[in-house]
Motif scaffolding. Structure first.
Motif, PDB file in Angstrom:
ATOM      1  N   VAL A  88       0.856  -1.187   0.000  1.00  0.00           N
ATOM      2  CA  VAL A  88       0.000   0.000   0.000  1.00  0.00           C
ATOM      3  C   VAL A  88       0.891   1.236   0.000  1.00  0.00           C
ATOM      4  CG1 VAL A  88      -1.872   1.202   1.166  1.00  0.00           C
ATOM      5  CG2 VAL A  88      -1.710  -1.301   1.319  1.00  0.00           C
ATOM      6  N   LEU A  89       0.768   2.048  -1.042  1.00  0.00           N
ATOM      7  CA  LEU A  89       1.603   3.241  -1.167  1.00  0.00           C
ATOM      8  C   LEU A  89       0.775   4.494  -0.913  1.00  0.00           C
ATOM      9  CD1 LEU A  89       2.596   1.155  -3.759  1.00  0.00           C
ATOM     10  CD2 LEU A  89       4.467   2.796  -3.588  1.00  0.00           C
ATOM     11  N   ASP A  90       1.256   5.305  -0.004  1.00  0.00           N
ATOM     12  CA  ASP A  90       0.637   6.592   0.281  1.00  0.00           C
ATOM     13  C   ASP A  90       0.856   7.502  -0.939  1.00  0.00           C
ATOM     14  OD1 ASP A  90      -0.207   9.037   1.273  1.00  0.00           O
ATOM     15  OD2 ASP A  90       0.876   8.853   3.170  1.00  0.00           O
ATOM     16  N   VAL A  91      -0.234   8.019  -1.524  1.00  0.00           N
ATOM     17  CA  VAL A  91      -0.115   8.883  -2.698  1.00  0.00           C
ATOM     18  C   VAL A  91      -0.670  10.275  -2.419  1.00  0.00           C
ATOM     19  CG1 VAL A  91      -0.116   6.980  -4.354  1.00  0.00           C
ATOM     20  CG2 VAL A  91      -2.291   8.012  -3.679  1.00  0.00           C
ATOM     21  N   SER A  92      -0.757  10.644  -1.137  1.00  0.00           N
ATOM     22  CA  SER A  92      -1.200  11.994  -0.799  1.00  0.00           C
ATOM     23  C   SER A  92      -0.111  13.001  -1.187  1.00  0.00           C
ATOM     24  CB  SER A  92      -1.510  12.099   0.693  1.00  0.00           C
ATOM     25  OG  SER A  92      -0.342  11.838   1.456  1.00  0.00           O
ATOM     26  N   ILE A 128      -1.018  -4.413  -5.240  1.00  0.00           N
ATOM     27  CA  ILE A 128      -0.695  -2.996  -5.044  1.00  0.00           C
ATOM     28  C   ILE A 128      -1.976  -2.225  -4.761  1.00  0.00           C
ATOM     29  CG2 ILE A 128       0.178  -0.900  -6.151  1.00  0.00           C
ATOM     30  CD1 ILE A 128       2.034  -2.628  -7.801  1.00  0.00           C
ATOM     31  N   ALA A 129      -1.906  -1.327  -3.787  1.00  0.00           N
ATOM     32  CA  ALA A 129      -3.027  -0.440  -3.475  1.00  0.00           C
ATOM     33  C   ALA A 129      -2.480   0.943  -3.169  1.00  0.00           C
ATOM     34  CB  ALA A 129      -3.836  -0.972  -2.291  1.00  0.00           C
ATOM     35  N   THR A 151       2.122  -1.877 -13.186  1.00  0.00           N
ATOM     36  CA  THR A 151       1.130  -1.173 -12.369  1.00  0.00           C
ATOM     37  C   THR A 151       1.794  -0.124 -11.499  1.00  0.00           C
ATOM     38  OG1 THR A 151      -0.278  -3.150 -12.330  1.00  0.00           O
ATOM     39  CG2 THR A 151      -0.696  -1.471 -10.657  1.00  0.00           C
ATOM     40  N   LEU A 152       2.912  -0.474 -10.906  1.00  0.00           N
ATOM     41  CA  LEU A 152       3.638   0.464 -10.050  1.00  0.00           C
ATOM     42  C   LEU A 152       4.103   1.680 -10.843  1.00  0.00           C
ATOM     43  CD1 LEU A 152       4.647   0.681  -7.093  1.00  0.00           C
ATOM     44  CD2 LEU A 152       6.802  -0.308  -7.879  1.00  0.00           C
ATOM     45  N   VAL A 156       0.471   4.210 -10.213  1.00  0.00           N
ATOM     46  CA  VAL A 156       0.684   4.807  -8.893  1.00  0.00           C
ATOM     47  C   VAL A 156       1.336   6.170  -9.048  1.00  0.00           C
ATOM     48  CG1 VAL A 156       1.808   4.552  -6.662  1.00  0.00           C
ATOM     49  CG2 VAL A 156       0.879   2.543  -7.818  1.00  0.00           C
ATOM     50  N   GLY A 157       0.628   7.208  -8.613  1.00  0.00           N
ATOM     51  CA  GLY A 157       1.148   8.571  -8.695  1.00  0.00           C
ATOM     52  C   GLY A 157       0.470   9.447  -7.655  1.00  0.00           C
TER      53      GLY A 157
END
Length: 321
Positions: A88-92, A128-129, A151-152, A156-157
């Protein structure tokens, strides 16, 4: 292992060899007539062998390269049937922070950590989330490393998607991690579930006890919280620090509280190996099953073009003589 041609029709380029062959023969005939006029002995027929062989070899290699031969290898993939991991990647927006304008951002470092994590878990399905004020899946757990990397890289951005309830730099809600257990992120047969959360920990107010209670609900989701954060980082716009953003030095304490309440661990980005060991410890060992094939492609054209330099040098060398 098998060999296929992506563009076999392009092998017709080898017919272009007729032109240099004709030129060599024509040149040899003119040279023979000149030598006869001058009363010189004719050159032996073997003198043409080297340039002709060079042209034929060169044309063959070029034609073969144009056909784009590809070596395909298929390998059976076995994967754990009782264990899954979600990264889980923080995308804030706060994940844009870096030490200097144009420097490595928190999200870039989180992505690098996500790749290292995937490489350290062969045979384990990994998904991935993204995390803002909600958790959204981008890729459900799979052993397909190409899909994981794609996907990464592509999906994810920062603020993709944007948070629903806030447009502030700090819009992360660690409370949202409870959705990993409350919703169907993992498959029903996955008894060992791990969520590796790559975040700066700069969250809106969080209730660690509530998050822990949700994640501990059987089958439990064990969080491994990786703190992607360095002192002095700022969010820059056009090279200027944003006035409304300040790093939160208490973020690590928040992550440790969430980890303690949910039976997980919290580590710094500089200690990613400890996080990986924690993941492996939770997953343990378990049964595996065949989950398809992994195919790898090797394009031979670049190597053929490189080898073609040898006959080309032979032809040019003979021409100089």
């Amino acid at each position: 292992m098998s060999i296929a041609f992506l563009s076999p029709e392009c092998a017709a380029l080898g017919l272009a060899a007729v032109l240099p062959l004709a030129a060599i023969v024509s040149s040899a005939r003119r040279a023979a007539r000149v030598r006869a006029v001058l009363g010189l002995s004719p050159r032996p027929a073997s003198a043409l062998a080297a340039p002709l062989a060079g042209v034929v070899s060169l044309s063959f290699l070029v034609a073969l390269a144009a056909a784009q031969p590809v070596v395909t290898r298929a390998q059976t993939v076995r994967a754990r049937v009782d264990a899954e991991v979600f990264v889980v990647l923080d995308v804030s927006r706060s994940m844009l922070a870096s030490r200097r304008p144009g420097g490595s951002s928190r999200l870039e470092r989180a992505k690098a950590a996500a790749l290292a994590l995937r490489a350290s878990l062969p045979g384990v399905p990994v998904g991935i989330a993204s995390l803002t004020d909600r958790v959204l899946p981008h890729l459900f757990p799979t052993t397909d490393e190409l899909a994981y990397r794609a996907t990464l890289r592509r999906s994810v951005g920062i603020e993709r998607p944007p948070p629903q309830g806030s447009f502030l730099t700090t819009a992360t809600r660690l409370d949202a991690l409870g959705a990993l257990a409350a919703r169907r992120f993992f498959s029903p047969n996955a008894r060992h579930r791990v969520a590796v959360v790559l975040t700066d920990g700069e969250s809106l107010p969080v209730a660690p006890t509530l998050v822990g209670r949700t994640l501990r609900r059987p089958p439990a989701v064990v969080p491994v919280l990786v703190h992607v954060w360095k002192e002095g980082e700022r969010v820059y716009t056009a090279g200027v620090p944003e006035a409304k953003y300040r790093p939160d030095p208490s973020a690590r304490v928040t992550l440790e509280a969430v980890a303690a309440a949910s039976g997980g661990v919290a580590v710094g980005e500089e200690d990613l190996r400890a996080g990986i060991r924690a993941v492996r410890r939770v997953l343990g060992r378990g049964p595996t099953a065949i989950r398809g094939e992994r195919r790898s492609l090797l394009l031979l054209s670049p190597y053929l073009v490189a080898v073609a330099v040898i006959p080309l040098a032979l032809v040019l060398g003979c021409r100089k003589r």
